[in-house]
Structure formats: C-alpha cells, structure tokens
Design a protein around this motif. Structure first.
Motif, PDB file in Angstrom:
ATOM      1  N   GLU A  91      29.769  59.235 -38.855  1.00 14.56           N
ATOM      2  CA  GLU A  91      30.032  60.338 -39.775  1.00 14.56           C
ATOM      3  C   GLU A  91      28.917  60.363 -40.813  1.00 14.56           C
ATOM      4  O   GLU A  91      28.234  59.365 -41.045  1.00 14.56           O
ATOM      5  N   ALA A  92      28.733  61.498 -41.464  1.00 16.13           N
ATOM      6  CA  ALA A  92      27.623  61.675 -42.409  1.00 16.13           C
ATOM      7  C   ALA A  92      27.607  60.616 -43.499  1.00 16.13           C
ATOM      8  O   ALA A  92      26.542  60.077 -43.826  1.00 16.13           O
ATOM      9  N   ARG A 144      28.840  57.554 -43.384  1.00 18.46           N
ATOM     10  CA  ARG A 144      28.481  56.255 -42.794  1.00 18.46           C
ATOM     11  C   ARG A 144      27.003  56.262 -42.403  1.00 18.46           C
ATOM     12  O   ARG A 144      26.313  55.260 -42.568  1.00 18.46           O
ATOM     13  N   GLU A 145      26.524  57.377 -41.889  1.00 22.95           N
ATOM     14  CA  GLU A 145      25.107  57.493 -41.533  1.00 22.95           C
ATOM     15  C   GLU A 145      24.245  57.237 -42.771  1.00 22.95           C
ATOM     16  O   GLU A 145      23.267  56.503 -42.718  1.00 22.95           O
ATOM     17  N   HIS A 146      24.629  57.827 -43.881  1.00 18.29           N
ATOM     18  CA  HIS A 146      23.907  57.627 -45.144  1.00 18.29           C
ATOM     19  C   HIS A 146      23.910  56.141 -45.514  1.00 18.29           C
ATOM     20  O   HIS A 146      22.872  55.584 -45.885  1.00 18.29           O
ATOM     21  N   ALA A 147      25.074  55.501 -45.386  1.00 15.95           N
ATOM     22  CA  ALA A 147      25.187  54.071 -45.710  1.00 15.95           C
ATOM     23  C   ALA A 147      24.329  53.219 -44.775  1.00 15.95           C
ATOM     24  O   ALA A 147      23.702  52.251 -45.211  1.00 15.95           O
ATOM     25  N   LEU A 148      24.284  53.579 -43.488  1.00 15.97           N
ATOM     26  CA  LEU A 148      23.480  52.820 -42.529  1.00 15.97           C
ATOM     27  C   LEU A 148      21.988  52.961 -42.822  1.00 15.97           C
ATOM     28  O   LEU A 148      21.234  51.982 -42.754  1.00 15.97           O
ATOM     29  N   VAL A 149      21.549  54.171 -43.134  1.00 16.26           N
ATOM     30  CA  VAL A 149      20.143  54.385 -43.466  1.00 16.26           C
ATOM     31  C   VAL A 149      19.787  53.569 -44.710  1.00 16.26           C
ATOM     32  O   VAL A 149      18.773  52.883 -44.753  1.00 16.26           O
ATOM     33  N   ARG A 150      20.653  53.622 -45.705  1.00 20.27           N
ATOM     34  CA  ARG A 150      20.407  52.868 -46.934  1.00 20.27           C
ATOM     35  C   ARG A 150      20.377  51.361 -46.656  1.00 20.27           C
ATOM     36  O   ARG A 150      19.533  50.636 -47.170  1.00 20.27           O
ATOM     37  N   LEU A 172      28.441  45.676 -39.097  1.00 20.04           N
ATOM     38  CA  LEU A 172      28.199  46.805 -38.194  1.00 20.04           C
ATOM     39  C   LEU A 172      29.054  46.682 -36.947  1.00 20.04           C
ATOM     40  O   LEU A 172      29.341  45.579 -36.497  1.00 20.04           O
ATOM     41  N   SER A 173      29.368  47.810 -36.372  1.00 17.21           N
ATOM     42  CA  SER A 173      29.964  47.805 -35.033  1.00 17.21           C
ATOM     43  C   SER A 173      28.806  47.809 -34.028  1.00 17.21           C
ATOM     44  O   SER A 173      27.660  48.104 -34.391  1.00 17.21           O
ATOM     45  N   GLU A 174      29.095  47.514 -32.783  1.00 20.66           N
ATOM     46  CA  GLU A 174      28.044  47.567 -31.765  1.00 20.66           C
ATOM     47  C   GLU A 174      27.472  48.984 -31.622  1.00 20.66           C
ATOM     48  O   GLU A 174      26.252  49.135 -31.521  1.00 20.66           O
ATOM     49  N   PRO A 175      28.307  50.036 -31.630  1.00 20.93           N
ATOM     50  CA  PRO A 175      27.725  51.390 -31.572  1.00 20.93           C
ATOM     51  C   PRO A 175      26.817  51.688 -32.767  1.00 20.93           C
ATOM     52  O   PRO A 175      25.811  52.381 -32.623  1.00 20.93           O
ATOM     53  N   GLU A 176      27.155  51.177 -33.940  1.00 21.34           N
ATOM     54  CA  GLU A 176      26.293  51.387 -35.105  1.00 21.34           C
ATOM     55  C   GLU A 176      24.971  50.654 -34.956  1.00 21.34           C
ATOM     56  O   GLU A 176      23.914  51.190 -35.305  1.00 21.34           O
TER      57      GLU A 176
END
Length: 114
Positions: free
Chosen positions: A26-27, A29-35, A90-94
């Motif tokens: 989700e947007a 979570r994507e933001h959190a992953l990039v950060r 992280l999850s494996e998909p992440e």
C-alpha cells in the motif's frame, strides 16, 4: 493416487500462483519501505546507495544479480558479514519488492502525505 495429485494441484495451484505474484505494498507502506532503504540500508550502503561500508546497491552494480538472490539476502542477511537479516521488519514479498526496485533503480524518498 491420481485423484490425490489432481486434488493437490487444484488446491495448491492458486497458492503457488499467489506466492509468485509480485506484491505491491500500500502507498503508506511503500513510503515506509523507501524511507527504510534510504535511511537504514543507506547507513552502510551509502545514502545514495552508491556504496560505503557495504557495496553499492545501484542498478548498474546489481545488473548481474538474480532477483531471487537479492531478495533472499535482504530477507535472510549474509551470515558472517555485517549484512543483517531484515525478516523481523519485512515480509518476504516486501523484501522481493525492495529487490525489484533496486534492480530497476531505487526511487527517491517520497514527500510525506499531508
């Protein structure tokens, strides 16, 4: 015996397909992953991911690295090296999503949502 094989294929086929489908976070979570990649990974791999204590994570540096190998390193770490496993965060998909982004050229941090 054939009936068991057919039943297994029918029941496990959708699970296998889901496991192989690329997960898009989700947007928020994507933001959190990039950060996380920019800040946490950047602390060793350089804030621009061009290398530091750890190797560069640029598209060019990773050109010959298979996606699944890169995702496994992110998720499980590299024993005997400073590369930690990120499976607690992280999850494996992440991890796979991050690996895909690294291979494509990792995005800059996105502006915070209002």
């Amino acid at each position: 015996m054939r009936a068991v094989a057919v039943l297994s294929a029918l029941l496990l086929g959708p699970v296998t397909a889901l496991a192989q489908a690329p997960a898009v976070p989700e947007a928020t979570r994507e933001h959190a992953l990039v950060r996380m990649v920019r800040q946490d990974c950047g602390s060793c791999h350089g804030m621009r991911l061009t290398g530091g204590l750890g190797p560069a994570l640029t598209r060019e540096a990773l050109a010959d690295v298979p996606l699944e190998s890169l995702a496994a390193v992110i998720y499980h770490g590299r024993p005997g090296t400073p590369m930690p496993p990120w499976k607690a965060m992280l999850s494996e998909p992440e991890a796979r999503w991050i690996a895909q982004r690294l291979l494509q050229g990792f995005p800059e941090e996105m502006a915070k949502a209002p």
